[in-house]
Design a protein around this motif. Structure first.
Motif, PDB file in Angstrom:
ATOM      1  N   ASN A  64       0.806  -1.213   0.000  1.00 12.13           N
ATOM      2  CA  ASN A  64       0.000   0.000   0.000  1.00 12.13           C
ATOM      3  C   ASN A  64       0.845   1.272   0.000  1.00 12.13           C
ATOM      4  O   ASN A  64       0.324   2.361   0.166  1.00 12.13           O
ATOM      5  N   GLY A  65       2.156   1.128  -0.153  1.00 14.32           N
ATOM      6  CA  GLY A  65       3.038   2.276  -0.251  1.00 14.32           C
ATOM      7  C   GLY A  65       3.278   3.007   1.060  1.00 14.32           C
ATOM      8  O   GLY A  65       3.897   4.058   1.087  1.00 14.32           O
ATOM      9  N   GLU A  66       2.810   2.443   2.172  1.00 10.51           N
ATOM     10  CA  GLU A  66       2.937   3.118   3.461  1.00 10.51           C
ATOM     11  C   GLU A  66       4.385   3.217   3.930  1.00 10.51           C
ATOM     12  O   GLU A  66       4.724   4.109   4.681  1.00 10.51           O
ATOM     13  N   ALA A  67       5.231   2.297   3.503  1.00  8.21           N
ATOM     14  CA  ALA A  67       6.622   2.298   3.934  1.00  8.21           C
ATOM     15  C   ALA A  67       7.527   3.048   2.964  1.00  8.21           C
ATOM     16  O   ALA A  67       8.728   3.110   3.162  1.00  8.21           O
ATOM     17  N   GLY A  68       6.959   3.623   1.916  1.00 10.91           N
ATOM     18  CA  GLY A  68       7.749   4.349   0.937  1.00 10.91           C
ATOM     19  C   GLY A  68       8.399   3.454  -0.101  1.00 10.91           C
ATOM     20  O   GLY A  68       9.275   3.887  -0.834  1.00 10.91           O
ATOM     21  N   TYR A  69       8.002   2.199  -0.172  1.00 15.45           N
ATOM     22  CA  TYR A  69       8.541   1.247  -1.141  1.00 15.45           C
ATOM     23  C   TYR A  69       7.470   0.884  -2.157  1.00 15.45           C
ATOM     24  O   TYR A  69       6.299   0.817  -1.832  1.00 15.45           O
ATOM     25  N   LYS A  70       7.903   0.606  -3.379  1.00 13.11           N
ATOM     26  CA  LYS A  70       7.034   0.043  -4.398  1.00 13.11           C
ATOM     27  C   LYS A  70       7.322  -1.449  -4.444  1.00 13.11           C
ATOM     28  O   LYS A  70       8.484  -1.848  -4.386  1.00 13.11           O
ATOM     29  N   VAL A  71       6.302  -2.277  -4.538  1.00 17.54           N
ATOM     30  CA  VAL A  71       6.484  -3.715  -4.712  1.00 17.54           C
ATOM     31  C   VAL A  71       6.220  -4.029  -6.178  1.00 17.54           C
ATOM     32  O   VAL A  71       5.164  -3.701  -6.716  1.00 17.54           O
ATOM     33  N   LEU A  72       7.224  -4.633  -6.816  1.00 12.95           N
ATOM     34  CA  LEU A  72       7.163  -4.917  -8.243  1.00 12.95           C
ATOM     35  C   LEU A  72       7.516  -6.374  -8.510  1.00 12.95           C
ATOM     36  O   LEU A  72       8.240  -6.991  -7.711  1.00 12.95           O
ATOM     37  N   PRO A  73       7.073  -6.935  -9.633  1.00 17.04           N
ATOM     38  CA  PRO A  73       7.459  -8.305  -9.986  1.00 17.04           C
ATOM     39  C   PRO A  73       8.933  -8.352 -10.393  1.00 17.04           C
ATOM     40  O   PRO A  73       9.471  -7.359 -10.907  1.00 17.04           O
ATOM     41  N   VAL A  74       9.583  -9.503 -10.192  1.00 18.27           N
ATOM     42  CA  VAL A  74      11.012  -9.599 -10.522  1.00 18.27           C
ATOM     43  C   VAL A  74      11.279  -9.372 -12.001  1.00 18.27           C
ATOM     44  O   VAL A  74      12.406  -9.017 -12.374  1.00 18.27           O
ATOM     45  N   SER A  75      10.278  -9.505 -12.835  1.00 16.98           N
ATOM     46  CA  SER A  75      10.470  -9.230 -14.260  1.00 16.98           C
ATOM     47  C   SER A  75      10.831  -7.765 -14.517  1.00 16.98           C
ATOM     48  O   SER A  75      11.366  -7.423 -15.570  1.00 16.98           O
ATOM     49  N   GLU A  76      10.591  -6.890 -13.550  1.00 16.82           N
ATOM     50  CA  GLU A  76      10.919  -5.457 -13.660  1.00 16.82           C
ATOM     51  C   GLU A  76      12.292  -5.107 -13.074  1.00 16.82           C
ATOM     52  O   GLU A  76      12.722  -3.958 -13.132  1.00 16.82           O
ATOM     53  N   LEU A  77      12.981  -6.095 -12.497  1.00 15.13           N
ATOM     54  CA  LEU A  77      14.216  -5.799 -11.759  1.00 15.13           C
ATOM     55  C   LEU A  77      15.315  -5.199 -12.627  1.00 15.13           C
ATOM     56  O   LEU A  77      15.991  -4.254 -12.210  1.00 15.13           O
ATOM     57  N   GLN A  78      15.518  -5.699 -13.821  1.00 22.46           N
ATOM     58  CA  GLN A  78      16.573  -5.145 -14.683  1.00 22.46           C
ATOM     59  C   GLN A  78      16.308  -3.673 -14.981  1.00 22.46           C
ATOM     60  O   GLN A  78      17.209  -2.844 -14.908  1.00 22.46           O
ATOM     61  N   ARG A  79      15.071  -3.338 -15.305  1.00 23.55           N
ATOM     62  CA  ARG A  79      14.716  -1.941 -15.592  1.00 23.55           C
ATOM     63  C   ARG A  79      14.971  -1.055 -14.378  1.00 23.55           C
ATOM     64  O   ARG A  79      15.579   0.021 -14.492  1.00 23.55           O
ATOM     65  N   VAL A  80      14.552  -1.517 -13.209  1.00 15.74           N
ATOM     66  CA  VAL A  80      14.751  -0.744 -11.980  1.00 15.74           C
ATOM     67  C   VAL A  80      16.235  -0.596 -11.677  1.00 15.74           C
ATOM     68  O   VAL A  80      16.706   0.491 -11.332  1.00 15.74           O
ATOM     69  N   TRP A  81      16.994  -1.675 -11.812  1.00 18.64           N
ATOM     70  CA  TRP A  81      18.434  -1.604 -11.575  1.00 18.64           C
ATOM     71  C   TRP A  81      19.068  -0.551 -12.486  1.00 18.64           C
ATOM     72  O   TRP A  81      19.858   0.278 -12.044  1.00 18.64           O
ATOM     73  N   ASP A  82      18.704  -0.575 -13.742  1.00 22.96           N
ATOM     74  CA  ASP A  82      19.292   0.342 -14.717  1.00 22.96           C
ATOM     75  C   ASP A  82      18.968   1.806 -14.429  1.00 22.96           C
ATOM     76  O   ASP A  82      19.754   2.684 -14.769  1.00 22.96           O
ATOM     77  N   GLN A  83      17.847   2.103 -13.798  1.00 24.70           N
ATOM     78  CA  GLN A  83      17.487   3.497 -13.530  1.00 24.70           C
ATOM     79  C   GLN A  83      17.768   3.939 -12.099  1.00 24.70           C
ATOM     80  O   GLN A  83      17.552   5.103 -11.764  1.00 24.70           O
ATOM     81  N   SER A  84      18.264   3.039 -11.260  1.00 26.35           N
ATOM     82  CA  SER A  84      18.573   3.401  -9.869  1.00 26.35           C
ATOM     83  C   SER A  84      19.862   4.201  -9.784  1.00 26.35           C
ATOM     84  O   SER A  84      20.721   4.121 -10.661  1.00 26.35           O
TER      85      SER A  84
END
Length: 93
Positions: A44-64
């Motif tokens: 629910n975003g209460e902790a300031g984190y987004k929960v995403l499927p592992v299929s998105e991990l490469q994209r997230v890694w690349d933009q972090s």
């Protein structure tokens, strides 16, 4: 589904990301058992984190940001250390 990161395999199906550099793999209720936040707060975003499927991990890694790292949520396994400068191979299967 599982994920392999630089040759290390995890059964994680989702990950939590703070939108900047903190990436935590989630597996089998890890967030419920090992965190002050719990998976409900994460989803629910209460902790300031987004929960995403592992299929998105490469994209997230690349933009972090350069401070990025990948750990499991329990913090007892490090998949990519902070500020790692070598290429990272991520395969979601």
């Amino acid at each position: 589904m599982s994920i392999t990161i630089n040759g290390q395999t995890s059964p994680a199906t989702e990950f939590a990301w703070d939108g900047c550099h903190k990436i935590y793999l989630l597996d089998n209720g890890d967030a419920d058992k090992n965190s002050k936040y719990g998976v409900h707060a994460l989803q629910n975003g209460e902790a300031g984190y987004k929960v995403l499927p592992v299929s998105e991990l490469q994209r997230v890694w690349d933009q972090s940001c350069p401070l990025r790292f990948i750990n499991n949520w329990a913090l007892d396994k490090n998949y990519v250390p902070q500020c790692y400068e070598k290429p990272v191979t991520i395969e979601a299967r």
